[in-house]
Design a protein around this motif. Sequence first.
Motif, mmCIF file in Angstrom:
data_model
loop_
_atom_site.group_PDB
_atom_site.id
_atom_site.type_symbol
_atom_site.label_atom_id
_atom_site.label_comp_id
_atom_site.label_asym_id
_atom_site.label_seq_id
_atom_site.Cartn_x
_atom_site.Cartn_y
_atom_site.Cartn_z
ATOM 1 N N GLU A 73 0.910 -1.278 -0.053
ATOM 2 C CA GLU A 73 0.023 0.053 0.032
ATOM 3 C C GLU A 73 0.979 1.276 -0.096
ATOM 4 O OE1 GLU A 73 -2.196 -0.160 3.626
ATOM 5 O OE2 GLU A 73 -0.588 0.375 4.916
ATOM 6 N N ASP A 74 2.055 1.209 0.723
ATOM 7 C CA ASP A 74 2.841 2.367 0.834
ATOM 8 C C ASP A 74 3.448 2.645 -0.648
ATOM 9 O OD1 ASP A 74 2.152 2.909 3.453
ATOM 10 O OD2 ASP A 74 3.700 1.674 4.259
ATOM 11 N N ALA A 77 0.952 4.279 -2.508
ATOM 12 C CA ALA A 77 0.632 6.022 -1.894
ATOM 13 C C ALA A 77 1.774 6.809 -1.985
ATOM 14 C CB ALA A 77 0.316 5.643 -0.525
ATOM 15 N N TYR A 78 2.957 6.311 -1.876
ATOM 16 C CA TYR A 78 4.095 7.245 -1.635
ATOM 17 C C TYR A 78 5.405 7.243 -2.762
ATOM 18 C CZ TYR A 78 2.979 7.515 3.554
ATOM 19 O OH TYR A 78 2.400 7.997 4.567
ATOM 20 N N LEU A 247 9.344 11.654 3.393
ATOM 21 C CA LEU A 247 10.298 10.779 4.102
ATOM 22 C C LEU A 247 10.592 9.689 3.360
ATOM 23 C CD1 LEU A 247 9.320 10.813 7.956
ATOM 24 C CD2 LEU A 247 11.679 11.517 6.935
ATOM 25 N N PRO A 248 9.634 8.830 2.696
ATOM 26 C CA PRO A 248 10.045 7.587 1.856
ATOM 27 C C PRO A 248 10.879 8.165 0.678
ATOM 28 C CG PRO A 248 7.709 7.533 2.459
ATOM 29 C CD PRO A 248 8.339 9.070 2.825
ATOM 30 N N TYR A 251 14.701 9.084 2.019
ATOM 31 C CA TYR A 251 15.351 7.817 2.582
ATOM 32 C C TYR A 251 14.862 6.666 1.841
ATOM 33 C CZ TYR A 251 16.454 11.067 6.380
ATOM 34 O OH TYR A 251 16.819 12.303 6.878
ATOM 35 N N ALA A 254 14.089 2.663 3.281
ATOM 36 C CA ALA A 254 14.002 2.792 4.728
ATOM 37 C C ALA A 254 12.703 2.164 4.988
ATOM 38 C CB ALA A 254 14.152 4.167 5.342
ATOM 39 N N ARG A 255 12.628 1.430 6.237
ATOM 40 C CA ARG A 255 11.311 0.961 6.671
ATOM 41 C C ARG A 255 11.150 1.688 7.726
ATOM 42 N NH1 ARG A 255 11.163 -3.535 8.665
ATOM 43 N NH2 ARG A 255 8.888 -3.829 8.812
ATOM 44 N N TRP A 256 9.890 2.167 8.201
ATOM 45 C CA TRP A 256 9.430 2.759 9.255
ATOM 46 C C TRP A 256 8.507 2.574 10.304
ATOM 47 C CZ3 TRP A 256 12.340 7.424 8.843
ATOM 48 C CH2 TRP A 256 12.754 7.967 7.749
ATOM 49 N N PRO B 75 5.303 8.797 7.468
ATOM 50 C CA PRO B 75 6.141 8.009 6.569
ATOM 51 C C PRO B 75 5.637 6.784 6.087
ATOM 52 C CG PRO B 75 7.221 7.463 8.614
ATOM 53 C CD PRO B 75 6.119 8.434 9.029
ATOM 54 N N LEU B 77 1.431 4.692 5.625
ATOM 55 C CA LEU B 77 -0.037 4.765 5.905
ATOM 56 C C LEU B 77 -0.285 4.259 7.161
ATOM 57 C CD1 LEU B 77 -1.630 3.788 2.350
ATOM 58 C CD2 LEU B 77 -1.135 6.331 3.340
ATOM 59 N N ARG B 79 1.425 4.350 9.890
ATOM 60 C CA ARG B 79 1.953 5.504 10.910
ATOM 61 C C ARG B 79 0.771 6.551 10.770
ATOM 62 N NH1 ARG B 79 4.909 2.546 14.167
ATOM 63 N NH2 ARG B 79 6.859 1.632 13.449
ATOM 64 N N TRP B 133 11.011 12.707 12.340
ATOM 65 C CA TRP B 133 10.209 11.793 12.491
ATOM 66 C C TRP B 133 10.166 11.026 13.809
ATOM 67 C CZ3 TRP B 133 5.340 10.169 12.109
ATOM 68 C CH2 TRP B 133 5.094 8.936 12.408
ATOM 69 N N THR B 186 11.810 0.374 15.755
ATOM 70 C CA THR B 186 11.718 0.306 13.966
ATOM 71 C C THR B 186 13.158 0.894 13.564
ATOM 72 O OG1 THR B 186 9.536 0.115 13.921
ATOM 73 C CG2 THR B 186 10.651 0.535 12.019
ATOM 74 N N THR B 191 18.128 1.907 9.131
ATOM 75 C CA THR B 191 19.419 2.189 8.815
ATOM 76 C C THR B 191 20.277 3.003 9.644
ATOM 77 O OG1 THR B 191 18.558 4.292 7.759
ATOM 78 C CG2 THR B 191 18.426 2.388 6.384
ATOM 79 N N GLU B 193 21.328 5.954 9.222
ATOM 80 C CA GLU B 193 20.749 7.437 9.332
ATOM 81 C C GLU B 193 19.289 7.426 10.283
ATOM 82 O OE1 GLU B 193 20.177 7.557 4.786
ATOM 83 O OE2 GLU B 193 21.093 9.380 4.930
ATOM 84 N N GLN B 194 18.519 6.332 10.189
ATOM 85 C CA GLN B 194 17.515 6.132 11.203
ATOM 86 C C GLN B 194 17.674 6.092 12.629
ATOM 87 O OE1 GLN B 194 15.236 3.040 8.778
ATOM 88 N NE2 GLN B 194 13.657 4.279 8.764
#
Lengths: 256, 333
Positions: A73-74, A77-78, A247-248, A251, A254-256, B75, B77, B79, B133, B186, B191, B193-194
């Motif tokens: 889904e992301d 969307a992103y 953000l996506p 980076y 990356a996973r958020w 970042p 949907l 979240r 974030w 998470t 990474t 950076e995160q």
Amino acid sequence: MTTIHLEETPHLTYVLRLADSALVLSHRLSEWCGHAPMLEEDLALANIALDLLGQARLLYEHAAALEGRGRSEDDLAYLRDAPQFKNLLICELPRGDFAFTVVRQTLVSAFFHPYWQLARGSTDRTLAAIAEKAEKEVAYHLRHAGAWLVRLGDGTEESRRRTLEALDTLWPYTGELFEVDAVGEAMIEAGIAPDPASIRPVFEDTLDRLLADAELARPSAAWMQTGGLRGVHTEHLGHMLAVMQHLPRAYPGARW
Amino acid sequence: MYSQALNERIEGPRVVEDPAKLAAFQARIDAEERIEPNDWMPEAYRRTLVRQIGQHAHSEVVGMLPEGNWITRAPSLRRKAALLAKVQDEGGHGLYLYAAAETLGVSREELYEQLLAGKAKYSSIFNYPTLTWADIGCIGWLVDGAAIMNQIPLCRTSYGPYARAMIRICKEESFHQRQGYEIMLTLCRGTAEQKAMAQDALNRWWWPSLMMFGPPDSESQHTEQSMRWKIKRFTNDELRQKFVDATVPQGLYLGLTFPDPELRFDETTGHWRFGPIDWSEFKRVLAGQGPCNRERLAARRKAHEEGAWVREAALAHAAKKRARERAQRIAAE
């Protein structure tokens, strides 16, 4: 990650239109959170935004499954750019004042309530299941926005002026709700989508009833805006996505 | 109507209370009875609660702003939905708390005017900016974590409506705290950076979170009386220590370091000992000189002013509707 490109079939395009409209309108509503005219509306507008976001997520999941290339889904969307978004233009217009938000929500909900009612009978079983849930949610959105439309139309001189202005601005964007292109025709043909023509009388009845209570007249715009379904948008969507996708995009991977 | 009697506020700075009533009141408190809106209560008890519940409510609604800052930039949907629902919860907490305060004879409008006029306080923590974030993770983990430490004992506070409001609020806050920690986890497993983003956020939020418990017991003006009335059940320093003891192991599990060179585990007491808190910063931020004080109040005032015509319209419509209904009734008779 760079922008992705989907191999769109009419079915996928159609589901993306629904998903994008729900996400984009949800985003605009979410911009109110913390800034509404009263705490009760902070909660109510967030509630509607959350419903629409929930619908968008189910629809994106369905779209990803239809594409069958393991996207999330992301990703949808992103990682698509503005011209790939297929939402109705009315959903992407900036949030405006409270009258604008109320009028927009009334118009969109007055369409989508009968839309989802009919979509419960879709031959696309997933869409039919989403419709079961969405129909109940949109019934509430319509009740809430419609009640405000009446309050604002029948309130003070200022609220009436603002509501009329919003109605005038938004009316030309209602044509798109009923637009049927080749994709739409194929979907109606396959029993996947309801025919918007059968929704029009319900939409107009709802609106006339609310406008009468609000003592407002239906605008008589001779021309209608178009383009969203083909990915030709207003100037506003690009800015909205730049914020939303930041953000996506900054980076990649990356996973958020 | 009893609510009208409640609306009459006793003026004047000092009220001389009847000693017999005071003694009976204290006996009820000591017997762990809940005080309800129509019960007799000393004026100072009422004022303390109005101030405390009001500050608490204001903190919830001002607190919507720093987190709301990231709703449009969440970042994913998932979240985005969680953050929007969380900020909505904060608004809901504000509503219950204003309602709890109203049972003490002060209206939500009055309290809100005090906030907008800069006369009422709210938690100093919300005057810090949310820059990345990871700040959303830190607010959930630390700020909501600290709020829970403060608020769990409030579920047993002596004033009934406040205690009952806190039960629901605490359930939601503990969910927010877990969500925040999950964001941090998470990021820390993500990474480089995160992880750097997570560390930077902890560096900025750690000390302000410790300040959330208020001044040290040696300087706290309200603690002693509030403890006697069981509005408070633990002192600021006790709660702060509980928070540090619970939170430090969580941070170490994330692989993060705390911005306190003096932080160490004390084997004999089983507590984490921390370095001195910069109370001058706390006082400065509380007095209006924090990074975002002006912006936060300006945002609340802007929303209030821009919403004035909406509230007026709703009242005007309600009045017209009533008049129409009355006219219809008269016509029918």
